[in-house]
Write a protein that holds these residues in place. Structure first.
Motif, mmCIF file in Angstrom:
data_model
loop_
_atom_site.group_PDB
_atom_site.id
_atom_site.type_symbol
_atom_site.label_atom_id
_atom_site.label_comp_id
_atom_site.label_asym_id
_atom_site.label_seq_id
_atom_site.Cartn_x
_atom_site.Cartn_y
_atom_site.Cartn_z
ATOM 1 N N ASN A 1 54.362 -6.767 -9.368
ATOM 2 C CA ASN A 1 53.589 -7.527 -8.312
ATOM 3 C C ASN A 1 54.690 -8.580 -7.706
ATOM 4 O O ASN A 1 55.529 -9.038 -8.230
ATOM 5 C CB ASN A 1 52.421 -8.360 -8.556
ATOM 6 N N LYS B 1 51.287 -9.064 -2.917
ATOM 7 C CA LYS B 1 51.413 -7.475 -2.803
ATOM 8 C C LYS B 1 51.374 -6.984 -4.369
ATOM 9 O O LYS B 1 52.309 -7.165 -5.245
ATOM 10 C CB LYS B 1 52.680 -7.209 -2.305
ATOM 11 N N GLN C 1 46.771 -5.349 -1.347
ATOM 12 C CA GLN C 1 47.217 -6.606 -0.877
ATOM 13 C C GLN C 1 46.225 -7.788 -0.547
ATOM 14 O O GLN C 1 45.186 -7.359 -0.372
ATOM 15 C CB GLN C 1 48.031 -6.559 0.441
ATOM 16 N N GLU D 1 46.019 -11.599 1.087
ATOM 17 C CA GLU D 1 46.297 -12.660 1.864
ATOM 18 C C GLU D 1 45.226 -13.801 1.969
ATOM 19 O O GLU D 1 44.228 -13.448 2.634
ATOM 20 C CB GLU D 1 46.918 -12.227 3.258
#
Length: 451
Positions: free
Chosen positions: A79, A97, A103, A105
Motif C-alpha cells: 500500500n 492506493k 483506492q 481518497e
C-alpha cells in the motif's frame, strides 16, 4: 573507497554540537535510516525515513515527528499513501492506493477512514459518502459494477435507514433498509410493471400473495361462441386479498385433454405433419393437454378476432387449485442483486411479450385481475384431439350398426361434426362433455423467466 557508515553514525552538518542542517543518520539497530533536514538535534523539515524491508516515508518532519504532508510506502502490504500525517500516523486528507487496485481518497483519522471520502474498489465500484472507523457509515452513494446505483443511509458498511436503489434494468426501490435488505415501509416499481407499496421484512413483502384464486362457481360450463369472464384474486395463505399487489402480469390459457388411444386402435389416419401437430402440455391434473385458442368475443361470429393464445409446455404454469398455487418469484435475479425479493410473478421475455395477445394477459390492480370478453375459437384445422374423437365415434357407430336393425339407421356424419363445434368447458376439471375435456384453469404468471 570510503567505508560504509557504521550503525549509530551521523554524517552531516552540525551546529553547537547538535545535528543541524542536512545530514545522514543510521540508527543503532541498523534497520532504520534517515536522510534530510535537522534542527537542534532533531529531524525537522523535509527528509526521508527508510527501513531495511523497503518501506519508507518521505515528507515533512516537525521536532523529530512525522508531521505535515508526505508519502509513505509499506513493503509488507504494497500500500502507498500520499497526504497528511500527524504524530507519525495517517491523519487528515489523503489518497491511499491499495495493492489490490482499490483506492480511497478522503479524510483519515489516525490511520482509519473517517469523514467524507471516495472509495473505488478493485472491481471499479465507486462509493462517495461518509465513513466511520474505516467503514461506510452515514449518508453515501454507490455505483455498482452491474449498473445498480444506491443512494441513502449506511450503517457499518451496509444499507440501513432510508435509501433509494436504482437498478440497471430500470427497477426502482425507495424506502427503509436494514442489514442491506428492504425492511420497513418501502415501495418498488419493477421494470416488468409490477408495483408494490407497503411493509417489507428481511427483503420480502410483509403482505405478499401466496396463491391465485379464481372467483365464481367451482364449475362453470362455457359454450363455444359465448362470451365469458375469468376473475382472479391474489391472496395470502389466510385468504386475505393482497391489495398492495399492482402490476403483476397474469395470463390465462386453455387446453383440451389429450386422449391416449389404446394400442389396438389404428391411428394411421391421425398422423400429422410435424409442423402441424400440437405439442403436449403436462398439467397438474394428472393428464396432458393440447392448447386450445381463445379469442375476443364479437357478437357477429364472422368478425371474431383470430388472435390465439399459444403457450409452449416449457413456459406454461398450470394451476390445479388456488390453495396449491404458491409459485415463487425473485425479482432480484433480474436485477443481479440480493437486496430483496417478491414472490408469485414472472417476467416475460421481450420476444414472448410481443407474441401474446393483450386479451389473454392482464396486470393485477389492488390484488385483482379480470380476463373479460373471452370466447372459445373454432378448432384449428387438423386439430388432433377432435380427430381422435371423430375416429372413436366412427368406430363406435360401426359396432352399433352391427348390433341394431338396419331400419334404426346409422349415426350421421352431421352429428359428428356438431360434436366438434359444440365445445363446452369448465373451470377446474373435466366438463360434462368429457370428450373435449377443455380446461381454462391453467393460469400463467407472465412467462418462463424470473419475475
Amino acid at each position: 573507497m570510503a567505508a560504509p557508515a557504521a550503525a549509530g553514525c551521523y554524517t552531516g552538518e552540525v551546529k553547537q554540537q547538535l545535528r543541524d542542517g542536512f545530514g545522514h543518520y543510521i540508527y543503532p539497530n541498523s534497520f532504520f535510516k534517515y536522510e534530510g533536514q535537522w534542527k537542534n538535534g532533531k529531524k525537522h523539515g523535509h527528509g526521508k525515513f527508510l527501513m531495511k524491508d523497503g518501506s519508507y516515508y518521505e515528507g515533512e518532519f516537525v521536532n523529530g515527528e512525522i508531521e505535515g504532508n508526505g508519502v509513505q510506502y509499506w513493503a509488507s502490504s504494497g500500500n502507498e499513501y500520499c497526504g497528511q500525517f500527524s504524530q507519525g500516523e495517517v491523519h487528515g486528507h489523503g489518497v491511499m492506493k491499495y495493492s489490490d487496485g482499490s483506492q480511497y481518497e478522503g479524510e483519515f483519522c489516525y490511520g482509519a477512514r473517517e469523514g467524507h471520502g471516495i472509495l473505488t474498489d478493485k472491481e471499479g465500484q465507486i462509493y462517495r459518502g461518509s465513513f466511520h472507523k474505516h467503514m461506510r457509515h452515514g449518508e453515501g452513494e454507490i455505483f455498482y459494477k452491474n449498473g445498480d446505483n444506491y443512494q441513502g443511509d449506511w450503517v457499518l458498511d451496509q444499507h440501513q435507514g432510508h435509501g433509494v436503489m436504482q437498478y440497471a434494468d430500470g427497477s426502482l426501490y425507495e424506502g427503509q433498509w436494514r442489514n442491506g435488505l428492504f425492511n420497513g415501509e418501502g415501495s418498488i416499481i419493477h421494470c416488468s410493471g409490477v408495483v408494490y407499496n407497503g411493509m417489507w421484512i428481511n427483503g420480502r413483502p410483509a403482505g405478499e400473495a401466496a396463491k391465485l384464486v379464481i372467483l365464481g362457481e367451482p364449475v362453470q360450463e362455457l359454450m363455444q361462441g359465448s362470451p365469458f369472464t375469468i376473475e382472479v384474486q391474489l391472496q395470502n395463505n389466510e385468504g386475505e386479498v393482497m391489495k398492495a399487489e399492482n402490476g403483476r402480469l397474469l395470463q390465462i390459457w386453455a387446453g383440451v385433454n389429450y386422449i391416449q388411444l389404446s394400442p389396438n386402435v389404428s391411428t394411421t389416419s391421425l398422423h400429422l405433419p410435424e409442423d402441424v401437430e400440437e405439442p403436449l402440455v403436462e398439467t397438474p391434473y394428472g393428464y396432458s393437454a393440447i392448447s386450445y385458442p381463445l379469442v375476443e368475443y364479437v357478437p357477429d361470429s364472422d368478425n371474431i378476432a383470430s388472435t390465439e393464445s399459444e403457450i409452449t409446455p416449457a413456459s406454461s404454469l398450470s394451476v390445479k387449485n388456488s390453495e396449491e398455487n404458491c409459485s415463487k418469484l425473485d425479482f432480484l435475479e433480474a436485477t443481479g442483486s440480493t437486496h430483496g425479493s417478491l414472490d408469485g410473478c414472472q417476467i416475460l421475455p421481450a420476444e414472448e411479450k410481443d407474441s401474446i395477445p393483450i386479451l389473454t394477459k392482464q396486470r393485477a390492480e389492488g390484488g385483482y385481475a379480470a380476463f373479460q370478453n373471452l370466447a372459445l375459437a373454432s378448432p384449428p384445422a387438423c386439430y388432433r384431439p377432435f380427430m381422435i374423437l371423430d375416429e372413436l365415434e366412427k368406430k363406435a357407430s360401426k359396432k352399433s350398426n352391427i348390433r341394431t336393425l338396419s331400419d334404426k339407421g346409422t349415426v350421421s356424419q352431421e352429428k359428428i361434426t356438431e360434436s366438434r363445434s359444440d365445445v363446452s368447458i369448465k373451470l377446474g376439471g373435466k366438463s360434462k362433455k368429457e370428450q373435449s375435456g377443455t380446461d381454462v384453469r391453467s393460469v400463467r404468471l407472465g412467462g418462463g423467466g424470473p419475475w
